[in-house]
Design an enzyme around this catalytic site. Structure first.
Site, PDB file in Angstrom:
ATOM      1  CE  LYS A 106      -3.643   5.146  -1.469  1.00 38.90           C
ATOM      2  NZ  LYS A 106      -4.675   5.657  -2.406  1.00 38.90           N
ATOM      3  CE1 TYR A 139      -3.837   2.359   0.793  1.00 38.12           C
ATOM      4  CE2 TYR A 139      -2.396   3.204   2.521  1.00 38.12           C
ATOM      5  CZ  TYR A 139      -3.533   3.320   1.742  1.00 38.12           C
ATOM      6  OH  TYR A 139      -4.367   4.391   1.917  1.00 38.12           O
TER       7      TYR A 139
END
Length: 302
Positions: free
Chosen positions: A175, A171
């Site tokens: 991002k 993640y």
């Protein structure tokens, strides 16, 4: 309808729940015509349902505003093209793209599964790139046809992308990649009348309720709910408006009533002796540079 975004055509991805739903409703309240994109998947990306997007559309229409549902997979290159075409076919053009869709499959680095890594990167990072590519092509074509373009992209990063987050390697990587994509797209698309910015929000969503349960607990009735996703949407709407045309290539942290301009990687202390270093010389040099540099912010969860 009047409002800050009156008449503007907006795509919001992942708009069936959480932040995306809040953004879609906020844009509609400001007069925008909204394409509510959501595949209706579970938190890990599995399954799918037309229900969440349809419910948001119904809510927008009940308020007297315009919206249509879209169930395309934003991480499918052809699906992203169909999403942009849907907006143009329904409303005549596209003015704003809000990339918000994402999934979560948390693992420590030592426990990463290849399939889960690929799934997270696909939805978050490729899902941003695919929609951005096709929206940019639409705006370039309009510009080449002599039509004025005043378009916006708002990407969704995270504090995990800015600082990292323990247990969220895939993640955080996705991002952080979105931040790089934002900077490049802002530089490339300025000539076409397009601004590209990113937000790093903190709010109560399906993702954060599981990862940060204590911090996301709703307050007692009547108290300000700092983690309500609706707190993030005003900035997103403003960035999507014509008022923000001078703002591009920037990243904003936003939560509750707080907005912070994220000051990203910058060149810090340096030394140049005009020749190649030997490894043995660097034992004195590197510690001195680090002593002069600002200490990094800690990784979330460390």
């Amino acid at each position: 309808m009047s409002g800050l975004c009156a008449g503007r055509v907006v795509i919001v991805t992942g708009a069936g729940r959480g932040l995306g739903r809040a953004h879609a409703l906020a844009f509609a309240a400001e007069g925008a015509r909204v394409v509510v994109n959501d595949v209706g998947a579970a938190l890990d990306g599995s399954g799918g349902s037309a229900g969440p997007a349809a419910e948001v559309v119904a809510e927008i229409r009940a308020a007297g505003c315009e919206a249509v549902a879209d169930g395309e997979d934003v991480a499918d290159w052809a699906g992203a093209a169909r999403l942009v075409a849907h907006a143009v076919g329904e409303f005549g053009r596209l003015d704003v793209l809000v990339n918000n869709a994402g999934i979560l499959r948390d693992r420590m680095v030592v426990s990463l599964d290849e399939g889960e890594w690929d799934a997270v990167l696909r939805v978050h990072l490729k899902g941003h790139a695919a929609t951005l590519h096709h929206a940019a092509a639409h705006w370039r074509a309009r510009g080449k046809a002599g039509e004025p373009v005043d378009a916006r992209v708002v990407n969704t990063s995270s504090g995990a992308g800015l600082l990292g987050s323990v247990g969220q390697g895939s993640y955080s990587t996705a991002k952080a990649g979105i931040l790089g994509l934002t900077m490049v797209a802002a530089a490339e698309l300025a000539r076409y009348g397009v601004t590209v910015n990113a937000i790093a929000p903190a709010a109560r969503t399906r993702m954060t309720e599981r990862a940060f349960a204590d911090a996301m607990t709703a307050p007692e009735r009547g108290a300000f709910d700092a983690m309500a996703p609706e707190n993030v949407s005003p900035l997103v709407v403003w960035l999507g408006s014509t008022e923000s045309r001078e703002v591009t290539g920037r990243v904003f942290e936003v939560d509750g009533g707080r907005i912070v301009v994220a000051d990203g990687w910058r060149r810090g202390p340096s030394v140049d002796q005009g020749r190649r270093w030997t490894p043995g010389e660097l034992g004195d040099v590197v510690p001195k540079l680090l002593a002069e540099a600002t200490a990094p912010e800690p990784v979330y969860g460390s």
